[in-house]
Design a protein around this motif. Structure first.
Motif, PDB file in Angstrom:
ATOM      1  N   VAL A   1     -42.177  74.370 -62.148  1.00 48.99           N
ATOM      2  CA  VAL A   1     -40.999  73.837 -62.816  1.00 48.99           C
ATOM      3  C   VAL A   1     -41.322  72.389 -63.133  1.00 48.99           C
ATOM      4  O   VAL A   1     -41.669  71.607 -62.241  1.00 48.99           O
ATOM      5  CB  VAL A   1     -39.743  73.943 -61.924  1.00 48.99           C
ATOM      6  CG1 VAL A   1     -38.554  73.300 -62.611  1.00 48.99           C
ATOM      7  CG2 VAL A   1     -39.455  75.404 -61.580  1.00 48.99           C
TER       8      VAL A   1
ATOM      9  N   THR B   1     -39.912  68.925 -64.791  1.00 46.13           N
ATOM     10  CA  THR B   1     -38.717  68.203 -65.215  1.00 46.13           C
ATOM     11  C   THR B   1     -39.148  66.855 -65.777  1.00 46.13           C
ATOM     12  O   THR B   1     -39.799  66.071 -65.082  1.00 46.13           O
ATOM     13  CB  THR B   1     -37.740  68.014 -64.044  1.00 46.13           C
ATOM     14  OG1 THR B   1     -37.417  69.303 -63.522  1.00 46.13           O
ATOM     15  CG2 THR B   1     -36.476  67.309 -64.503  1.00 46.13           C
TER      16      THR B   1
ATOM     17  N   ALA C   1     -37.975  63.248 -67.798  1.00 51.08           N
ATOM     18  CA  ALA C   1     -36.857  62.343 -68.087  1.00 51.08           C
ATOM     19  C   ALA C   1     -37.375  61.094 -68.783  1.00 51.08           C
ATOM     20  O   ALA C   1     -38.527  60.698 -68.595  1.00 51.08           O
ATOM     21  CB  ALA C   1     -36.125  61.960 -66.802  1.00 51.08           C
TER      22      ALA C   1
ATOM     23  N   ASP D   1     -37.427  65.439 -73.033  1.00 50.56           N
ATOM     24  CA  ASP D   1     -36.610  65.512 -71.821  1.00 50.56           C
ATOM     25  C   ASP D   1     -36.105  66.922 -71.587  1.00 50.56           C
ATOM     26  O   ASP D   1     -35.714  67.626 -72.521  1.00 50.56           O
ATOM     27  CB  ASP D   1     -35.411  64.563 -71.911  1.00 50.56           C
ATOM     28  CG  ASP D   1     -35.771  63.108 -71.720  1.00 50.56           C
ATOM     29  OD1 ASP D   1     -36.973  62.805 -71.577  1.00 50.56           O
ATOM     30  OD2 ASP D   1     -34.851  62.270 -71.720  1.00 50.56           O
ATOM     31  N   GLY D   2     -36.115  67.340 -70.346  1.00 49.63           N
ATOM     32  CA  GLY D   2     -35.600  68.657 -69.989  1.00 49.63           C
ATOM     33  C   GLY D   2     -36.354  69.239 -68.812  1.00 49.63           C
ATOM     34  O   GLY D   2     -37.249  68.620 -68.246  1.00 49.63           O
ATOM     35  N   THR D   3     -35.967  70.442 -68.451  1.00 50.89           N
ATOM     36  CA  THR D   3     -36.620  71.175 -67.369  1.00 50.89           C
ATOM     37  C   THR D   3     -37.205  72.444 -67.948  1.00 50.89           C
ATOM     38  O   THR D   3     -36.511  73.182 -68.657  1.00 50.89           O
ATOM     39  CB  THR D   3     -35.616  71.492 -66.245  1.00 50.89           C
ATOM     40  OG1 THR D   3     -35.119  70.253 -65.716  1.00 50.89           O
ATOM     41  CG2 THR D   3     -36.272  72.290 -65.125  1.00 50.89           C
ATOM     42  N   TYR D   4     -38.477  72.675 -67.666  1.00 48.67           N
ATOM     43  CA  TYR D   4     -39.212  73.799 -68.219  1.00 48.67           C
ATOM     44  C   TYR D   4     -39.853  74.605 -67.101  1.00 48.67           C
ATOM     45  O   TYR D   4     -40.300  74.042 -66.104  1.00 48.67           O
ATOM     46  CB  TYR D   4     -40.326  73.308 -69.155  1.00 48.67           C
ATOM     47  CG  TYR D   4     -39.847  72.344 -70.198  1.00 48.67           C
ATOM     48  CD1 TYR D   4     -39.230  72.805 -71.348  1.00 48.67           C
ATOM     49  CD2 TYR D   4     -39.986  70.973 -70.022  1.00 48.67           C
ATOM     50  CE1 TYR D   4     -38.772  71.920 -72.309  1.00 48.67           C
ATOM     51  CE2 TYR D   4     -39.528  70.081 -70.977  1.00 48.67           C
ATOM     52  CZ  TYR D   4     -38.923  70.558 -72.120  1.00 48.67           C
ATOM     53  OH  TYR D   4     -38.461  69.678 -73.065  1.00 48.67           O
TER      54      TYR D   4
ATOM     55  N   HIS E   1     -41.709  76.501 -71.135  1.00 48.33           N
ATOM     56  CA  HIS E   1     -42.508  75.320 -71.491  1.00 48.33           C
ATOM     57  C   HIS E   1     -42.877  75.404 -72.968  1.00 48.33           C
ATOM     58  O   HIS E   1     -43.197  76.480 -73.468  1.00 48.33           O
ATOM     59  CB  HIS E   1     -43.770  75.264 -70.629  1.00 48.33           C
ATOM     60  CG  HIS E   1     -44.525  73.990 -70.760  1.00 48.33           C
ATOM     61  ND1 HIS E   1     -45.381  73.738 -71.814  1.00 48.33           N
ATOM     62  CD2 HIS E   1     -44.532  72.888 -69.991  1.00 48.33           C
ATOM     63  CE1 HIS E   1     -45.891  72.531 -71.665  1.00 48.33           C
ATOM     64  NE2 HIS E   1     -45.391  71.996 -70.563  1.00 48.33           N
TER      65      HIS E   1
ATOM     66  N   ALA F   1     -41.647  62.316 -64.524  1.00 48.05           N
ATOM     67  CA  ALA F   1     -41.746  63.770 -64.446  1.00 48.05           C
ATOM     68  C   ALA F   1     -41.846  64.189 -62.987  1.00 48.05           C
ATOM     69  O   ALA F   1     -42.308  63.431 -62.133  1.00 48.05           O
ATOM     70  CB  ALA F   1     -42.975  64.263 -65.210  1.00 48.05           C
ATOM     71  N   ARG F   2     -41.384  65.391 -62.748  1.00 45.75           N
ATOM     72  CA  ARG F   2     -41.573  66.030 -61.444  1.00 45.75           C
ATOM     73  C   ARG F   2     -42.085  67.438 -61.709  1.00 45.75           C
ATOM     74  O   ARG F   2     -41.551  68.156 -62.556  1.00 45.75           O
ATOM     75  CB  ARG F   2     -40.267  66.091 -60.668  1.00 45.75           C
ATOM     76  CG  ARG F   2     -40.457  66.759 -59.320  1.00 45.75           C
ATOM     77  CD  ARG F   2     -39.212  66.768 -58.490  1.00 45.75           C
ATOM     78  NE  ARG F   2     -39.491  67.397 -57.206  1.00 45.75           N
ATOM     79  CZ  ARG F   2     -38.572  67.935 -56.453  1.00 45.75           C
ATOM     80  NH1 ARG F   2     -37.311  67.908 -56.828  1.00 45.75           N
ATOM     81  NH2 ARG F   2     -38.895  68.491 -55.312  1.00 45.75           N
TER      82      ARG F   2
END
Length: 155
Positions: A37, A39, A41, A47-50, A61, A101-102
């Motif tokens: 996952v 994330t 920012a 920006d978003g979570t994939y 993604h 990012a994470r």
């Protein structure tokens, strides 16, 4: 037929049909493989979570094939492709922008929980090494400062 060969064939058949048996009982097989996952920012449109799945590449993604390919290239026995910058490393004072990012999940059978930013040259290089898993934000430029009084001519 020798007994060892027969037992080997039975074991192989049982292993091959186990996922089919689970599915036949109304339960879909548990997805295996790599799942991350990501994330993002403060990176604008990225920006978003994939979700990224590899082997085979899929998920939300924007570029699963490219992201999986870079991870495969960076995965080397004995090295963590998500390792942080070592403590004490000298880094340039290059600021790469506000993007963060994470990445969490499982890669190569190991848990992943890594954070990224672009606060100095080492962090920028660490981020850029994972493009296209992380978005390419190298074109980011800081806002221009206009010196006081330089706004116009007085005639």
């Amino acid at each position: 037929m020798p007994r060892g060969t027969l037992l080997g064939a039975v074991a192989l058949l049982a292993a091959a049909t186990a996922p089919l048996t689970a599915y036949a009982h109304g339960r879909p097989p548990v997805p295996r493989g790599d799942r991350l996952v990501v994330t993002i920012a403060h990176a604008g449109r990225a920006d978003g979570t994939y979700v990224l799945r590899c082997h085979p590449g899929s998920g939300s993604h924007p570029d699963p094939a490219g992201a999986c390919a870079i991870l495969d290239r960076r995965t080397i026995w004995g090295r963590n492709p998500f390792a942080p910058v070592p403590r004490g490393r000298m880094c340039s004072m290059e600021y790469g922008g506000p993007a963060t990012a994470r990445i969490s999940g499982v890669w190569a059978g190991r848990p992943v929980d890594a954070r990224y930013d672009r606060r100095d040259g080492c962090q920028v290089a660490r981020w850029n090494d994972l493009v296209p898993l992380l978005p390419d934000v190298r074109s980011w430029t800081p806002p221009r400062r206009t010196p006081a009084g330089a706004g116009g001519r007085h005639g």
